[in-house]
Design an enzyme around this catalytic site. Structure first.
Site, PDB file in Angstrom:
ATOM      1  N   HIS A  86       1.014  -1.040  -0.095  1.00 22.02           N
ATOM      2  CA  HIS A  86       0.306   0.370   0.196  1.00 22.02           C
ATOM      3  C   HIS A  86       0.582   1.323  -0.040  1.00 22.02           C
ATOM      4  CE1 HIS A  86      -4.244   1.076   0.544  1.00 22.02           C
ATOM      5  NE2 HIS A  86      -3.829   2.513   1.420  1.00 22.02           N
ATOM      6  N   ASP A 117     -13.557   2.841   7.547  1.00 21.94           N
ATOM      7  CA  ASP A 117     -12.388   3.595   6.997  1.00 21.94           C
ATOM      8  C   ASP A 117     -13.244   4.391   5.171  1.00 21.94           C
ATOM      9  OD1 ASP A 117     -10.239   4.031   6.258  1.00 21.94           O
ATOM     10  OD2 ASP A 117     -10.583   3.107   4.449  1.00 21.94           O
ATOM     11  N   ARG A 140     -13.182  12.782   5.429  1.00 25.91           N
ATOM     12  CA  ARG A 140     -11.722  13.325   5.544  1.00 25.91           C
ATOM     13  C   ARG A 140     -11.358  13.963   4.222  1.00 25.91           C
ATOM     14  NH1 ARG A 140      -7.832   8.657   6.141  1.00 25.91           N
ATOM     15  NH2 ARG A 140      -6.131  10.578   5.749  1.00 25.91           N
ATOM     16  N   SER A 171      -6.001   4.202   8.510  1.00 24.53           N
ATOM     17  CA  SER A 171      -6.684   4.059   7.836  1.00 24.53           C
ATOM     18  C   SER A 171      -6.048   3.084   6.402  1.00 24.53           C
ATOM     19  CB  SER A 171      -6.873   5.589   6.519  1.00 24.53           C
ATOM     20  OG  SER A 171      -6.975   4.829   5.253  1.00 24.53           O
ATOM     21  N   LYS A 225      -7.277  -1.308   6.832  1.00 24.37           N
ATOM     22  CA  LYS A 225      -7.999  -1.992   5.689  1.00 24.37           C
ATOM     23  C   LYS A 225      -7.331  -3.386   4.989  1.00 24.37           C
ATOM     24  CE  LYS A 225      -7.238   1.360   3.246  1.00 24.37           C
ATOM     25  NZ  LYS A 225      -7.885   2.923   2.451  1.00 24.37           N
TER      26      LYS A 225
END
Ligand code: URA
Length: 434
Positions: free
Chosen positions: A82, A161, A168, A183, A187
């Site tokens: 990520h 999230d 956000r 966040s 995930k």
């Protein structure tokens, strides 16, 4: 418990209990807490910050807000990747098939664009027919069959999230270490990978531009992963200029395809190999990073990684011909070169401003329900350190609207600095946090 009291406690700098955090997350996910209270809570967190203990509790509450994928039936160690978000960051499109081609299964859930940064799901949507929302069964079946699946944050994985991320984006609360860390890690934890490789961006185009902040974010996420038994490694990498040359969804897919052919830009190729090598090490596929890079380089040059991408496109309903004919991707009507105002060396290409120029063209969202234009964006012709003659193109704007093209070109120029002497080279990889 009342949301009002929890908001006030955080507003006044108090440390929240796990029960208070759990309450906020659960009640917001079920709709008992309205957007305006969650927005106030997020702003309080943004301003006051969170302790490691609070961030850990927020991460776990978000990870447990919906279903959690169990990947244990799939063979091997599953490793996820990520990025904290960048401009021109199409590494997932390269790394995922590359690592899958090395025999390590990749089951990856990706996000949409956030603020001025792009998202993998939007890029994949540029491929004609490609389905970015797989059911959980399809997702797992594809990983089992071809070793690779990329999907949006569908179903009921980390639904907290999903809601908080969108809120956000429109409440100026993205650039917060606890909010970014929770966040991403919620995930990743819900998606079930055994190990996680993080690309933490640092520089003008990152949510957290300063190295110390990137380091703190990386450390928070690595420790959170370790606390829940997921080995996590973070690379802190440069985002002072866009990665590669293309910024914009279809344009980035085209550049990723060139990279999978072994003909990509040096920075994108280098970062993809570095991230991919870490994934192979964590999966136990190779002994060390050098061996990982060597294996992945072979898979790029042999065409195996490109073949895996073709399989991915076909498996998710897309037209695999696009791999050999990128002209099938959405194309903008206008292609307008942006000439250099003076001669010299490119010393800066502010990634955040260039990301905003792409958004202005329609490549990103101003509001969470906005439609995006997959064809538009910018293709740089020069990168930091390159020499440029006066009048030579610095970039080409791909647009579907002439007025927006002019605005984006002006914004792009404001992101560029040209100096008489070559600037000192900057590293692509700053640090590895384990
Ligand atoms: N990527 C995420 O998934 N979440 C963030 O907050 C930032 C980047």
């Amino acid at each position: 418990m009342r949301a009002l009291d929890v908001i006030a406690k955080k507003r006044d700098g108090g440390e929240l209990t796990a029960a208070e955090i759990e309450f906020m997350v659960r009640a917001y996910t079920t709709g008992e807490i309205p957007d305006y209270q969650m927005a106030a809570f997020l702003m309080a967190v943004y301003i006051r910050g969170m302790s490691r203990r609070e961030t850990g509790a927020l991460t776990l509450a978000m990870a447990r807000s919906g279903e959690q994928l169990d990947l244990s039936a799939l063979p091997g160690r599953k490793v996820d990747k990520h990025s904290t978000g960048g401009v021109g960051d199409k590494t997932t499109l390269v790394v995922a098939p590359l690592v899958a081609a090395a025999g390590v299964p990749v089951a990856k859930m990706s996000g949409r664009g956030l603020g001025h940064t792009g998202g993998t799901v939007d890029k994949l949507a540029a491929i004609p027919g490609f389905r970015v929302s797989l059911t959980q069964e399809e997702f797992l079946a594809n990983v089992r069959r071809i070793g690779l699946a990329l999907t949006g944050q569908t179903g009921n994985l980390a639904p907290a999230d999903k809601k908080i991320y969108a809120l956000r984006d429109v409440t100026a609360t993205t650039a917060s270490i606890p909010l970014i860390a929770s966040s991403i890690m919620s995930k990743k934890i819900a998606a079930g990978a055994d190990a996680i490789v993080l690309d933490v961006k640092c520089g003008s185009g990152a949510f957290l531009p300063r190295l110390e902040e990137a380091r703190e974010l990386a450390r928070t996420m690595v420790d959170t992963g370790a606390a829940v038994g997921r080995k996590t490694v973070a690379l802190i990498t440069d985002m002072n200029q866009p990665l590669g040359y293309a910024v914009g969804n279809a344009l980035e897919v085209e550049e990723a395809l060139a990279t999978l052919r072994g003909r990509g830009p040096a920075d994108l190729t280098g970062l993809s190999l570095a991230l991919g090598a870490q994934m192979l090490v964590l999966a136990g596929r190779v002994e060390n990073e050098a061996a990982g890079k060597a294996l992945l380089t072979d898979l790029l040059t042999s065409g195996a990684a490109l073949d895996k991408f073709r399989e991915l496109v076909a498996a998710q309903g897309g037209n695999p011909q696009v791999v050999d004919d990128p002209g099938m991707l959405p194309q903008a009507q206008l292609k307008i070169p942006v000439p250099a105002p003076s001669a010299g060396y490119v010393a800066g290409l502010r990634a955040d401003v260039i990301g905003r120029a792409a958004m202005l063209l329609g490549a990103g969202r101003e509001k969470k329900e906005d439609e995006i234009d997959l064809a538009v964006g910018l293709v740089l012709k020069k990168k930091v350190g390159d020499r440029v003659a006066a009048g030579e193109p610095l970039a080409v704007v791909h647009a579907n609207d002439a007025a927006r093209a002019q605005e984006a070109a002006a914004l792009f120029l404001s992101a560029c600095s040209i100096v008489p002497q070559p600037p000192a080279p900057r590293p692509l990889l700053y640090e590895t946090v384990k």
